[in-house]
Design an enzyme around this catalytic site. Structure first.
Site, PDB file in Angstrom:
ATOM      1  N   ASP A 120      -2.995  90.689-104.554  1.00  0.00           N
ATOM      2  CA  ASP A 120      -2.956  89.980-105.649  1.00  0.00           C
ATOM      3  C   ASP A 120      -2.902  88.389-105.177  1.00  0.00           C
ATOM      4  O   ASP A 120      -3.405  88.087-104.051  1.00  0.00           O
ATOM      5  CB  ASP A 120      -1.937  90.039-106.727  1.00  0.00           C
ATOM      6  CG  ASP A 120      -2.062  89.461-108.037  1.00  0.00           C
ATOM      7  OD1 ASP A 120      -2.915  89.905-109.064  1.00  0.00           O
ATOM      8  OD2 ASP A 120      -1.331  88.499-108.326  1.00  0.00           O
ATOM      9  N   ASP A 245      -8.599  99.736-110.135  1.00  0.00           N
ATOM     10  CA  ASP A 245      -8.575  98.446-110.474  1.00  0.00           C
ATOM     11  C   ASP A 245      -9.538  97.531-110.871  1.00  0.00           C
ATOM     12  O   ASP A 245     -10.502  97.409-110.030  1.00  0.00           O
ATOM     13  CB  ASP A 245      -7.723  97.675-109.217  1.00  0.00           C
ATOM     14  CG  ASP A 245      -7.610  96.169-109.721  1.00  0.00           C
ATOM     15  OD1 ASP A 245      -7.499  95.856-110.832  1.00  0.00           O
ATOM     16  OD2 ASP A 245      -6.885  95.269-108.831  1.00  0.00           O
ATOM     17  N   HIS A 275      -3.745  98.314-110.311  1.00  0.00           N
ATOM     18  CA  HIS A 275      -3.627  96.841-109.639  1.00  0.00           C
ATOM     19  C   HIS A 275      -2.520  96.794-108.874  1.00  0.00           C
ATOM     20  O   HIS A 275      -2.673  96.337-107.580  1.00  0.00           O
ATOM     21  CB  HIS A 275      -3.744  95.847-110.652  1.00  0.00           C
ATOM     22  CG  HIS A 275      -3.692  94.338-110.109  1.00  0.00           C
ATOM     23  ND1 HIS A 275      -4.687  93.954-109.252  1.00  0.00           N
ATOM     24  CD2 HIS A 275      -2.898  93.186-110.031  1.00  0.00           C
ATOM     25  CE1 HIS A 275      -4.728  92.900-109.017  1.00  0.00           C
ATOM     26  NE2 HIS A 275      -3.321  92.469-109.514  1.00  0.00           N
TER      27      HIS A 275
END
Length: 298
Positions: A120, A245, A275
């Site tokens: 991320d 994801d 995720h």
């Protein structure tokens, strides 16, 4: 000067599976950055970088096995998250500012032969660090992240960006739960909520999706410069994306095509989860880190 918000320490008492002693680094302007630092101080460092809207708590299941394998694990909290200071206005945050804060910390600790493990926003900041000082990094393990440079945002991300801007509530722990396949306990959800004791403390978490350089964005030129460096990065670069994801699916393709250390690497793998893969498949992520570190010779 920005308003500095410091989460009361009592918010972090009795967090499940997070026994790590706090460490702090003073940044310019009196901003305090928190980080976990476990394992022998002279061992090869593994830098675990979290994303939005999590903090180093995300890596609680991964830190011990990597330390047990003989490495020093460092897991910082980005400014605006975790035990690090928060700034009171969204305008106090920028992509370049996050990179500068983390570079200050890496240079202060003089980290070398680093294996970066990122996901991320941990990858947006972490890969910029690699591009800024590639000589300090021995390898990279990337999961569910990337280094966007002006592409159109995927529909799932566009919805997330709009939610972060306009939703009257921003329930951090519940957001984490929605992006994992395993069910978090009430105590774990509370641990993700712990850093944010009032509305102002969420300014950094609220603005992060809008800072991602998808579409027109002030950070795009810096991203393109970073890609030019990564296109020369020959050390092991392992992609370990998850299979569920919707936001980052297929994001490994650019690295496999453009980064020499990824093209020549046989360690790529698919992890199992959503995720926040650190919650869903921590052992798979750990295995990718250790395999990459061995391949890098550290």
């Amino acid at each position: 000067m920005p308003q500095i918000i410091r989460t009361p320490e009592e918010r972090f008492t009795s967090l499940p599976d997070y026994p790590f002693a706090p460490h702090y680094h003073a940044l310019p302007g009196g901003i305090r950055l928190h980080y976990v630092d476990e394992g022998p101080p002279d061992a090869s460092p593994v830098l675990m970088m979290h994303g939005e809207p999590s903090w180093s708590y995300l890596y609680r299941f991964m830190i011990p096995p990597v330390v047990e394998a003989g490495y020093r694990v460092l897991a910082p909290d980005l400014i605006g998250f975790g035990k690090s200071d928060k700034l009171g206005a969204k305008s106090d945050y920028s992509y370049a500012g996050h990179v500068a804060w983390m570079r200050d910390w890496v240079e202060a600790l003089d980290l070398r032969n680093v294996i970066l493990a990122c996901q991320d926003w941990g990858s947006l900041v972490g890969l910029r660090l690699v591009a800024a000082m590639p000589e300090r990094f021995a390898g990279v393990v990337l999961s569910n992240g990337g280094l966007p440079a002006g592409q159109e945002p995927p529909p799932a991300f566009a919805k997330w960006r709009a939610f972060s801007k306009y939703s009257p509530i921003f329930p951090i722990g519940k957001i984490l739960q929605r992006a994992t396949t395993r069910t978090l306990s009430d105590a774990e959800v509370a641990a993700y909520d712990a850093p944010f004791h009032n509305r102002a403390s969420k300014a950094g978490a609220r603005i992060f999706p809008s800072l991602v350089p998808l579409g027109e964005n002030v950070a795009v030129p810096d991203q393109r410069k970073a890609w030019k460096v990564l296109e020369q990065f020959e050390r092991p670069f392992t992609c370990a994306f998850s299979d569920q994801d919707p936001i980052t699916r297929g994001g490994d393709a650019a690295f496999l095509e453009r980064v020499p250390g990824a093209r020549s690497n046989d360690l790529h793998r698919t992890l199992h989860g959503h995720h926040f893969i650190q919650e869903d498949d921590p052992q798979g992520f750990v295995d990718a880190i250790l395999d990459t570190a061995r391949k890098a010779g550290v």
